[in-house]
Design an enzyme around this catalytic site. Structure first.
Site, PDB file in Angstrom:
ATOM      1  N   GLU A 116      -8.205   3.430 -29.487  1.00  0.00           N
ATOM      2  CA  GLU A 116      -9.652   3.350 -29.238  1.00  0.00           C
ATOM      3  C   GLU A 116     -10.342   2.354 -30.162  1.00  0.00           C
ATOM      4  O   GLU A 116     -11.491   1.994 -29.943  1.00  0.00           O
ATOM      5  CB  GLU A 116     -10.293   4.734 -29.385  1.00  0.00           C
ATOM      6  CG  GLU A 116     -10.075   5.631 -28.174  1.00  0.00           C
ATOM      7  CD  GLU A 116     -10.569   5.005 -26.873  1.00  0.00           C
ATOM      8  OE1 GLU A 116     -11.775   4.810 -26.741  1.00  0.00           O
ATOM      9  OE2 GLU A 116      -9.736   4.719 -25.998  1.00  0.00           O
ATOM     10  N   ARG A 154      -2.568 -25.775 -24.914  1.00  0.00           N
ATOM     11  CA  ARG A 154      -2.633 -26.817 -23.882  1.00  0.00           C
ATOM     12  C   ARG A 154      -3.588 -27.953 -24.244  1.00  0.00           C
ATOM     13  O   ARG A 154      -3.599 -28.973 -23.578  1.00  0.00           O
ATOM     14  CB  ARG A 154      -2.908 -26.238 -22.498  1.00  0.00           C
ATOM     15  CG  ARG A 154      -4.232 -25.587 -22.306  1.00  0.00           C
ATOM     16  CD  ARG A 154      -4.301 -24.921 -20.945  1.00  0.00           C
ATOM     17  NE  ARG A 154      -4.031 -25.839 -19.836  1.00  0.00           N
ATOM     18  CZ  ARG A 154      -4.822 -26.824 -19.450  1.00  0.00           C
ATOM     19  NH1 ARG A 154      -5.958 -27.031 -20.079  1.00  0.00           N
ATOM     20  NH2 ARG A 154      -4.500 -27.608 -18.448  1.00  0.00           N
TER      21      ARG A 154
HETATM   22  C1  9D3 Z   1     -15.165   3.312 -24.451  1.00  0.00           C
HETATM   23  C2  9D3 Z   1     -14.770   2.671 -25.714  1.00  0.00           C
HETATM   24  N1  9D3 Z   1     -13.850   1.543 -25.500  1.00  0.00           N
HETATM   25  C3  9D3 Z   1     -14.615   0.267 -25.559  1.00  0.00           C
HETATM   26  C4  9D3 Z   1     -14.843  -0.342 -24.255  1.00  0.00           C
HETATM   27  C5  9D3 Z   1     -12.862   1.593 -26.557  1.00  0.00           C
HETATM   28  C6  9D3 Z   1     -11.838   0.536 -26.464  1.00  0.00           C
HETATM   29  C7  9D3 Z   1     -10.981   0.464 -25.402  1.00  0.00           C
HETATM   30  C8  9D3 Z   1     -10.002  -0.536 -25.335  1.00  0.00           C
HETATM   31  C9  9D3 Z   1     -11.719  -0.398 -27.479  1.00  0.00           C
HETATM   32  C10 9D3 Z   1     -10.744  -1.357 -27.432  1.00  0.00           C
HETATM   33  C11 9D3 Z   1      -9.887  -1.422 -26.370  1.00  0.00           C
HETATM   34  C12 9D3 Z   1      -8.844  -2.461 -26.324  1.00  0.00           C
HETATM   35  N2  9D3 Z   1      -9.422  -3.787 -26.005  1.00  0.00           N
HETATM   36  C13 9D3 Z   1      -9.215  -4.831 -26.765  1.00  0.00           C
HETATM   37  O1  9D3 Z   1      -8.531  -4.739 -27.760  1.00  0.00           O
HETATM   38  C14 9D3 Z   1      -9.860  -6.088 -26.422  1.00  0.00           C
HETATM   39  C15 9D3 Z   1     -10.667  -6.462 -25.300  1.00  0.00           C
HETATM   40  C16 9D3 Z   1     -11.110  -5.747 -24.152  1.00  0.00           C
HETATM   41  O2  9D3 Z   1     -10.820  -4.575 -23.922  1.00  0.00           O
HETATM   42  N3  9D3 Z   1     -11.911  -6.420 -23.261  1.00  0.00           N
HETATM   43  C17 9D3 Z   1     -12.284  -7.713 -23.425  1.00  0.00           C
HETATM   44  N4  9D3 Z   1     -11.899  -8.412 -24.481  1.00  0.00           N
HETATM   45  C18 9D3 Z   1     -11.097  -7.787 -25.399  1.00  0.00           C
HETATM   46  S1  9D3 Z   1     -10.535  -8.499 -26.786  1.00  0.00           S
HETATM   47  C19 9D3 Z   1      -9.717  -7.148 -27.288  1.00  0.00           C
END
Ligand code: 9D3
Length: 251
Positions: A116, A154
Site C-alpha cells: 500500500e 531510446r
Molecule cells: C488507495 C490507495 N492506493 C493509492 C492509489 C495505494 C497504492 C496502491 C498501489 C499505492 C501504491 C500502489 C502502487 N503503485 C505504484 O507504485 C506506482 C504508480 C501507480 O500505481 N500509478 C501510476 N503511477 C505509479 S508510479 C508508482
C-alpha cells in the site's frame, strides 16, 4: 549514466534489459543499471520488508530501514551521490520534458514501491522527487521504472542511430508539437483497403505536404490545445492556417 534500482523484484528487469532496440544502450553500459533488493538488508529469519500500518487500515507498508540501507548501498557504489526518485501515484506525472531532463543527467537511484505504500519517514528522509505515470493504480513501481528507463534509453545517440540523430534536439513525442501522421507499408492493397495514392506516387513534395496536412488535421481533431501551442510558438505557416480553416488540400 547510471541508474540504481531499489526493488523487491529485480528479476522483472532482466528480460526488459536484454530486449529490443534499447538493449544496446543497456548492454554497452551507456545506460548502466544496477539492482538492490531491500530484502537483502532485512533482519531476522524471515527477512521482513513490510509490516502492518500504524493506525490500522488495509494492506501492508514497506519498512523504512531495509529501503534506506539499499539506497545507501547504491549511493556508496556511485562516484558521487545521486538524486533519489520514487515512483508513486502522488508524484509528478511523467512527460517528455522530465524524460529529457533525466536523459541528460548522470542518472539517479530509482525506488520501486510495493504494497500500500512506503513508511513516510523513509520518503521524507531519503527521497528527492516522486514520479507518477498517471491517475490509475498499478501493483508497484517496477513497471513505471521500466517505462522511465525505456524512454531514457531510446534517447541515447547509439539507440536513435545516425538516421534519426539529427532530430534528437527537437525530439518530442509529438515531433514539432503535432501528432504523428499515419504510416503504411506493403501490400499496397490490403483486404480491399488501398494505401493513400499520394504515398505511392513517388512525388516527394506532395508526400511531405500530405503528411503535414494529416498531422495538422489529426492534431486539430484529437489534441486542439497542441494546435494552439504550435500557433503561439510561431510553428504554423500560411499554408498550415489555410488547411486548418478548411481550405485546400487540392480543392
Ligand atoms: C488507495 C490507495 N492506493 C493509492 C492509489 C495505494 C497504492 C496502491 C498501489 C499505492 C501504491 C500502489 C502502487 N503503485 C505504484 O507504485 C506506482 C504508480 C501507480 O500505481 N500509478 C501510476 N503511477 C505509479 S508510479 C508508482
Amino acid at each position: 549514466m547510471r541508474f540504481d534500482l531499489i526493488t523487491l523484484f529485480p528479476e522483472l528487469f532482466e528480460p526488459f534489459l536484454k530486449t529490443g532496440i534499447t538493449r544496446r544502450a543497456f548492454e554497452s553500459g551507456q545506460v548502466q543499471v544496477h539492482t538492490h533488493n531491500p530484502r537483502d538488508h532485512a533482519q531476522g529469519a524471515y527477512r521482513r520488508v513490510d509490516d502492518r500500518p500504524f493506525g490500522g487500515g488495509p494492506g501492508m507498508v514497506m519498512m523504512a530501514e531495509p529501503l534506506a540501507l539499499a539506497v545507501e548501498q547504491a549511493q556508496a557504489q556511485r562516484e558521487k551521490p545521486a538524486k533519489v526518485l520514487l515512483f508513486s501515484p502522488v508524484g509528478r506525472v511523467l512527460d517528455h520534458a522530465l524524460v529529457q531532463q533525466w536523459a541528460d543527467s548522470e542518472g539517479a537511484v530509482l525506488v520501486c514501491g510495493r504494497y500500500e505504500g512506503l513508511d513516510q519517514r523513509f520518503i521524507d528522509a531519503c527521497v528527492d522527487e516522486q514520479i507518477s505515470l498517471g491517475d490509475f493504480v498499478l501493483s508497484g513501481g517496477e513497471l513505471p521504472a521500466m517505462v522511465f528507463l525505456d524512454a531514457i534509453a531510446r534517447l541515447q545517440p547509439e539507440v536513435l542511430g545516425d538516421a534519426q540523430s539529427h532530430i534528437q534536439d527537437s525530439f518530442n513525442p509529438v515531433l514539432d508539437g503535432l501528432l504523428d501522421c499515419p504510416h503504411y507499408t506493403r501490400p499496397e492493397v490490403w483486404r480491399a483497403h488501398s494505401v493513400p495514392p499520394v504515398l505511392a506516387s513517388g512525388h516527394h513534395e506532395h508526400i511531405e505536404r500530405w503528411r503535414r496536412d494529416q498531422r495538422l488535421l489529426l492534431t486539430a481533431r484529437l489534441r486542439p490545445a497542441l494546435i494552439e501551442a504550435a500557433r503561439s510558438a510561431g510553428r504554423l505557416d500560411a499554408k498550415d492556417e489555410t488547411l486548418l480553416r478548411g481550405g485546400p488540400p487540392g480543392a
